[in-house]
Design a protein around this motif. Structure first.
Motif, PDB file in Angstrom:
ATOM      1  N   ASP A  44       0.862  -1.180   0.000  1.00 32.23           N
ATOM      2  CA  ASP A  44       0.000   0.000   0.000  1.00 32.23           C
ATOM      3  C   ASP A  44       0.901   1.234   0.000  1.00 32.23           C
ATOM      4  OD1 ASP A  44      -1.673   2.176   0.661  1.00 32.23           O
ATOM      5  OD2 ASP A  44      -3.027   0.911   1.793  1.00 32.23           O
ATOM      6  N   THR A  47       0.329   3.684   3.248  1.00 35.21           N
ATOM      7  CA  THR A  47       0.734   3.248   4.586  1.00 35.21           C
ATOM      8  C   THR A  47       2.075   2.544   4.600  1.00 35.21           C
ATOM      9  OG1 THR A  47      -0.395   1.105   4.370  1.00 35.21           O
ATOM     10  CG2 THR A  47      -1.695   2.963   5.196  1.00 35.21           C
ATOM     11  N   LEU A  51      -0.216  -5.322   1.396  1.00 38.86           N
ATOM     12  CA  LEU A  51      -1.635  -5.327   1.056  1.00 38.86           C
ATOM     13  C   LEU A  51      -2.072  -6.786   0.912  1.00 38.86           C
ATOM     14  CD1 LEU A  51      -3.724  -3.084   0.533  1.00 38.86           C
ATOM     15  CD2 LEU A  51      -3.268  -3.337  -1.895  1.00 38.86           C
ATOM     16  N   HIS A  94      -7.970  -4.468  -5.513  1.00 37.10           N
ATOM     17  CA  HIS A  94      -8.187  -4.491  -4.064  1.00 37.10           C
ATOM     18  C   HIS A  94      -9.216  -3.413  -3.730  1.00 37.10           C
ATOM     19  CE1 HIS A  94      -7.378  -4.218   0.291  1.00 37.10           C
ATOM     20  NE2 HIS A  94      -6.884  -5.434   0.174  1.00 37.10           N
ATOM     21  N   ARG A  96      -9.183  -1.220  -1.615  1.00 35.65           N
ATOM     22  CA  ARG A  96      -8.570   0.081  -1.327  1.00 35.65           C
ATOM     23  C   ARG A  96      -8.352   0.886  -2.606  1.00 35.65           C
ATOM     24  NH1 ARG A  96      -3.956  -0.941   3.331  1.00 35.65           N
ATOM     25  NH2 ARG A  96      -5.246  -2.214   4.715  1.00 35.65           N
ATOM     26  N   SER A  99     -11.707   2.344  -3.331  1.00 35.88           N
ATOM     27  CA  SER A  99     -12.050   3.442  -2.422  1.00 35.88           C
ATOM     28  C   SER A  99     -11.291   4.716  -2.761  1.00 35.88           C
ATOM     29  CB  SER A  99     -11.757   3.037  -0.969  1.00 35.88           C
ATOM     30  OG  SER A  99     -10.364   2.914  -0.741  1.00 35.88           O
ATOM     31  N   ARG A 100     -10.156   4.578  -3.435  1.00 34.33           N
ATOM     32  CA  ARG A 100      -9.367   5.748  -3.839  1.00 34.33           C
ATOM     33  C   ARG A 100      -9.639   6.148  -5.289  1.00 34.33           C
ATOM     34  NH1 ARG A 100      -3.945   3.129  -1.069  1.00 34.33           N
ATOM     35  NH2 ARG A 100      -4.821   3.035   1.038  1.00 34.33           N
ATOM     36  N   THR A 124       0.892   0.568  -4.693  1.00 36.42           N
ATOM     37  CA  THR A 124      -0.234   1.387  -5.119  1.00 36.42           C
ATOM     38  C   THR A 124       0.246   2.839  -5.133  1.00 36.42           C
ATOM     39  OG1 THR A 124      -1.093   1.793  -2.893  1.00 36.42           O
ATOM     40  CG2 THR A 124      -1.821  -0.222  -3.990  1.00 36.42           C
ATOM     41  N   VAL A 237      -9.265   9.132   3.183  1.00 35.76           N
ATOM     42  CA  VAL A 237     -10.218   8.358   2.387  1.00 35.76           C
ATOM     43  C   VAL A 237     -11.407   8.017   3.268  1.00 35.76           C
ATOM     44  CG1 VAL A 237     -10.582   6.286   0.980  1.00 35.76           C
ATOM     45  CG2 VAL A 237      -8.330   7.391   1.013  1.00 35.76           C
ATOM     46  N   ARG A 238     -12.571   8.575   2.928  1.00 36.97           N
ATOM     47  CA  ARG A 238     -13.776   8.271   3.707  1.00 36.97           C
ATOM     48  C   ARG A 238     -15.025   8.639   2.935  1.00 36.97           C
ATOM     49  NH1 ARG A 238     -17.708   8.220   7.244  1.00 36.97           N
ATOM     50  NH2 ARG A 238     -17.407   7.103   9.208  1.00 36.97           N
TER      51      ARG A 238
END
Length: 464
Positions: A44, A47, A51, A94, A96, A99-100, A124, A237-238
């Motif tokens: 990732d 972070t 992943l 994935h 994630r 979500s991005r 990523t 990210v939310r």
């Protein structure tokens, strides 16, 4: 589009498939070439952590119909054995990435004949790359933050409404504390989202590693204004859930408050961020908050002796599960002085009569004001500024003897506390406050409350 379809289209465009087919017809020994292994790690980029559970696909450029799949383990690793030499496209998917707002990751590799490829690390996109993708370049370092999310309606479905006069808007705002020669000032700044799809949005220009208040609207409905922290890497990210208007159904939030050891915390205050709804936990630490609007809400939890906590929750229909809030115990640090029998409220009235320039709040006044936290008693006081600083509690500022901004000394029951004013609400329960003395002028501070002489003081008296 799947990786196989991407490869087929790419190969057709560049003419690789016909050439490969002719090669196999003329040189059938190619199919019998020795095989190799392909292995790697998916990381990732935000972070820098592995992943796991990423879906990895490997497709031969010369034969897109032959698709191999693998899934990364806890360490983010994957492995393909018996891979013939040649050109390949490797990709992974994935949640994630989704979500991005990112498509499937795809990269070309070449497998050598008869030897394994060195383990390859696949990342990523990192924060800087995301800012460049969504924000048309990299802004200044202080405002390089980015928020990525989707609007969701009740039922957690994506907010796909578009056109028809339905206005959708997401706004992030924050305050910047500025200490200048003329005093302490707060400048409010904000940024409005740009929609990439009918539901997906991005907000550029956010402060790095700071707190922003985010609120979303869709038509007459909206979410609450919630405080969200931009991570240190700069990408938040939310998703945001839109609640229904005032005429919509009211929802219920249930749960419990526990300490770090799992023990229940009784009489903890649980409330919405606007404090319109609040309750206390029972002896088992359980609570029920009724009459809440749906959507994304901010819930505050406070208890005497614990660090306060603010949690963002999504209230969606009747599917909201019981929520467990964990509080960390906070041990106040007293100055290294000899503790004497100074816990006395007796001199309060005498000081009130002799020091008219100070502010004295007795029990009756406090009850009439109905404060929710200690800092509420400081608001609108002459010579006192209550400033949001991005931490959980506000900072209380006064003016020093040379007219510069300063932070006052805090006394609780006569003893000086070595805490910052922004930590007051963590250590002092407003329900336990009996009276308060506010000395905004340094020269007015009584000698029994020693300070450095440059700033004022706040004296809090608690119930016996």
């Amino acid at each position: 589009m799947s990786l196989r379809m991407r490869v087929v289209r790419t190969c057709v465009l560049v003419g690789l498939i016909p050439a490969a087919a002719q090669m196999q017809e003329r040189h059938p020994e190619v199919a019998r070439a020795p095989t190799s292994a392909v292995a790697g790690v998916v990381i990732d980029g935000l972070t820098e952590q592995p992943l796991n559970e990423a879906s990895v696909e490997l497709v031969a450029v010369t034969n897109p119909s032959h698709l191999r799949t693998a899934r990364t383990d806890q360490a983010g690793r994957f492995h393909f054995d018996s891979v013939p030499a040649g050109q390949y496209m490797i990709g992974f998917e994935h949640p994630r990435l989704d979500s991005r707002l990112l498509p499937q990751f795809v990269q070309a590799i070449e497998v050598p004949e008869g030897s394994a490829l060195p383990e390859t690390r696949f990342f990523t996109p990192r924060a800087r790359a995301l800012v460049e993708i969504f924000c048309d370049g990299t802004p200044d370092s202080a405002r390089a933050g980015l928020m990525i999310g989707r609007l969701r309606g009740q039922g957690n479905a994506l907010a796909t409404m578009s056109g028809g006069g339905v206005l959708k808007r997401v706004r992030a705002s924050w305050g910047q504390l500025r200490i200048e020669e003329t005093g302490v000032h707060i400048a409010e700044d904000s940024s409005v989202a740009r929609f990439e799809t009918p539901s997906a949005f991005v907000i550029c220009g956010l402060p790095m590693d700071g707190v922003v208040a985010v609120q979303a609207w869709m038509g007459r409905d909206s979410s609450a204004a919630v405080d969200l922290t931009v991570p240190s890497h700069g990408v938040l990210v939310r998703d945001i859930v839109i609640g229904q208007s005032e005429v919509g159904p009211r929802l219920r939030l249930t749960g419990s408050v526990r300490d770090s050891a799992g023990a229940p915390v009784a009489r903890a205050r649980v409330a919405t961020n606007d404090r319109r709804k609040e309750t206390l936990t029972n002896p088992e630490g359980a609570f029920v908050l009724d009459g809440l609007p749906g959507g994304t809400q901010s819930i505050e939890v406070r208890a005497l002796g614990y660090l306060p906590r603010r949690v963002v929750v999504d209230l969606v229909g009747d599917t909201t599960r019981p929520t467990v809030f964990e509080l960390q115990r906070a041990a106040p640090v007293l100055s290294a002085v000899s503790i004497t029998a100074r816990r006395s409220y007796a001199g309060f009235e005498t000081r009130r009569q002799r020091r008219p320039a100070a502010v004295f709040l007795d029990e009756e006044t406090i009850q009439r004001r109905q404060p929710w936290v200690v800092a509420d008693l400081m608001r609108l006081q002459l010579g006192v500024r209550v400033l949001p600083t991005g931490s959980f509690g506000p900072t209380i500022m006064m003016r020093s003897s040379d007219r510069r901004p300063c932070e006052p000394t805090v006394f609780v029951d006569g003893e000086p506390w070595l805490i910052r004013t922004r930590d007051l609400d963590a250590f002092v329960d407003i329900a336990a406050v009996r009276a308060m003395e506010i000395y905004a002028v340094p020269g007015e501070v009584p000698p029994e409350f020693p300070t450095d002489g440059l700033c004022g003081a706040i004296v809090i008296w608690t119930r016996p």
